[in-house]
Design an enzyme around this catalytic site. Structure first.
Site, PDB file in Angstrom:
ATOM      1  N   VAL A  70       0.597  -0.912  -0.278  1.00 31.19           N
ATOM      2  CA  VAL A  70       0.187  -0.070  -0.442  1.00 31.19           C
ATOM      3  C   VAL A  70       0.673   1.110   0.288  1.00 31.19           C
ATOM      4  O   VAL A  70       0.727   2.472  -0.341  1.00 31.19           O
ATOM      5  CB  VAL A  70      -0.580   0.343   1.165  1.00 31.19           C
ATOM      6  CG1 VAL A  70      -1.464   1.636   0.867  1.00 31.19           C
ATOM      7  CG2 VAL A  70      -1.836  -1.418   1.156  1.00 31.19           C
ATOM      8  N   CYS A  71       1.778   1.515   0.960  1.00 30.47           N
ATOM      9  CA  CYS A  71       3.066   3.153   1.765  1.00 30.47           C
ATOM     10  C   CYS A  71       3.599   3.048  -0.379  1.00 30.47           C
ATOM     11  O   CYS A  71       3.080   4.155  -0.400  1.00 30.47           O
ATOM     12  CB  CYS A  71       4.167   1.895   1.614  1.00 30.47           C
ATOM     13  SG  CYS A  71       3.484   1.465   3.599  1.00 30.47           S
ATOM     14  N   PRO A  72       4.105   2.307  -1.187  1.00 28.18           N
ATOM     15  CA  PRO A  72       3.796   2.572  -2.449  1.00 28.18           C
ATOM     16  C   PRO A  72       3.135   3.612  -3.611  1.00 28.18           C
ATOM     17  O   PRO A  72       3.090   4.419  -4.457  1.00 28.18           O
ATOM     18  CB  PRO A  72       5.245   1.917  -3.534  1.00 28.18           C
ATOM     19  CG  PRO A  72       4.459   0.411  -3.215  1.00 28.18           C
ATOM     20  CD  PRO A  72       3.922   0.593  -1.884  1.00 28.18           C
ATOM     21  N   LEU A  85       2.509   6.839  -1.371  1.00 29.60           N
ATOM     22  CA  LEU A  85       3.802   7.823  -2.095  1.00 29.60           C
ATOM     23  C   LEU A  85       3.704   8.551  -2.995  1.00 29.60           C
ATOM     24  O   LEU A  85       4.101   9.191  -3.346  1.00 29.60           O
ATOM     25  CB  LEU A  85       5.190   7.314  -1.405  1.00 29.60           C
ATOM     26  CG  LEU A  85       5.200   6.707   0.649  1.00 29.60           C
ATOM     27  CD1 LEU A  85       6.677   5.647  -0.064  1.00 29.60           C
ATOM     28  CD2 LEU A  85       5.465   7.815   0.880  1.00 29.60           C
TER      29      LEU A  85
END
Length: 187
Positions: free
Chosen positions: A46-48, A51
């Site tokens: 999920v993080c990328p 970002l």
């Protein structure tokens, strides 16, 4: 204890930005609007997406005088490796702070101690270093840069217009409210 309306604590951290390692401190934050965008870990799922979404809107944040600081408990070296190896992360131009000791993450009361990872937390900080908004979601719930832009605009509007507040679904240019005795029960 809530961190809303508290001043950010002093910090100094190594970061990666635009092909260079830099040092960032609380002094760098003072005098402008900032967003601290915490996420659990580099090279995840999920993080990328989050970002990358913020990277796609970075120019809009810059036009509003807002600096973005992404933060995880990874090192600045790991941030560089991720930036170099991922097309999505490679488009990031904002500062990627490494917080391997967890000091900055704990300063914002955003650490999952058992895992040593940051929660998925967003903190809007005004030019005086005061936290004006906080959003924390569970690991599997990604955030949206468009919603963040709206919150920053609302925070900036309220700061520039004492005595006015932004209601739900407020967008730039729309009506605000002026709380008063006469308004009680009329909404």
């Amino acid at each position: 204890m809530s961190v809303i309306n508290t001043e950010i604590k002093p910090f100094k951290a190594s970061a990666y930005k635009n092909g260079k390692f830099i040092e960032v401190s609380d002094a760098d934050v003072k005098g402008k609007w900032s967003v601290f965008f915490f996420y659990p870990a580099d090279f995840t799922f999920v993080c990328p997406t989050e970002l990358g979404d913020v990277a796609d809107h970075y120019d809009e944040f810059q036009k509003m005088g807002v600096e973005i600081y992404s933060v995880s408990t990874d090192t600045h070296f790991t941030h560089k490796a991720w930036h170099d190896s991922s097309e999505t992360i490679g488009k990031i131009q904002y500062t990627m702070i490494g917080d391997p000791t967890g000091t900055l993450t704990r300063n914002f009361d955003n650490m999952r101690e058992a895992e040593g990872l940051a929660d998925r937390g967003t903190f809007i900080v005004d030019p005086q270093g005061i936290i004006q908004a906080v959003e924390v979601t569970a690991e599997g719930i990604g955030r949206n840069a468009f919603g963040l832009l709206r919150k920053v605009k609302a925070a900036q509007y309220v700061a520039a217009h004492p005595g006015e507040v932004c209601p739900a679904k407020w967008e730039e240019g729309k009506a605000t409210l002026k709380p008063s005795f006469d308004l009680v029960g009329k909404i």
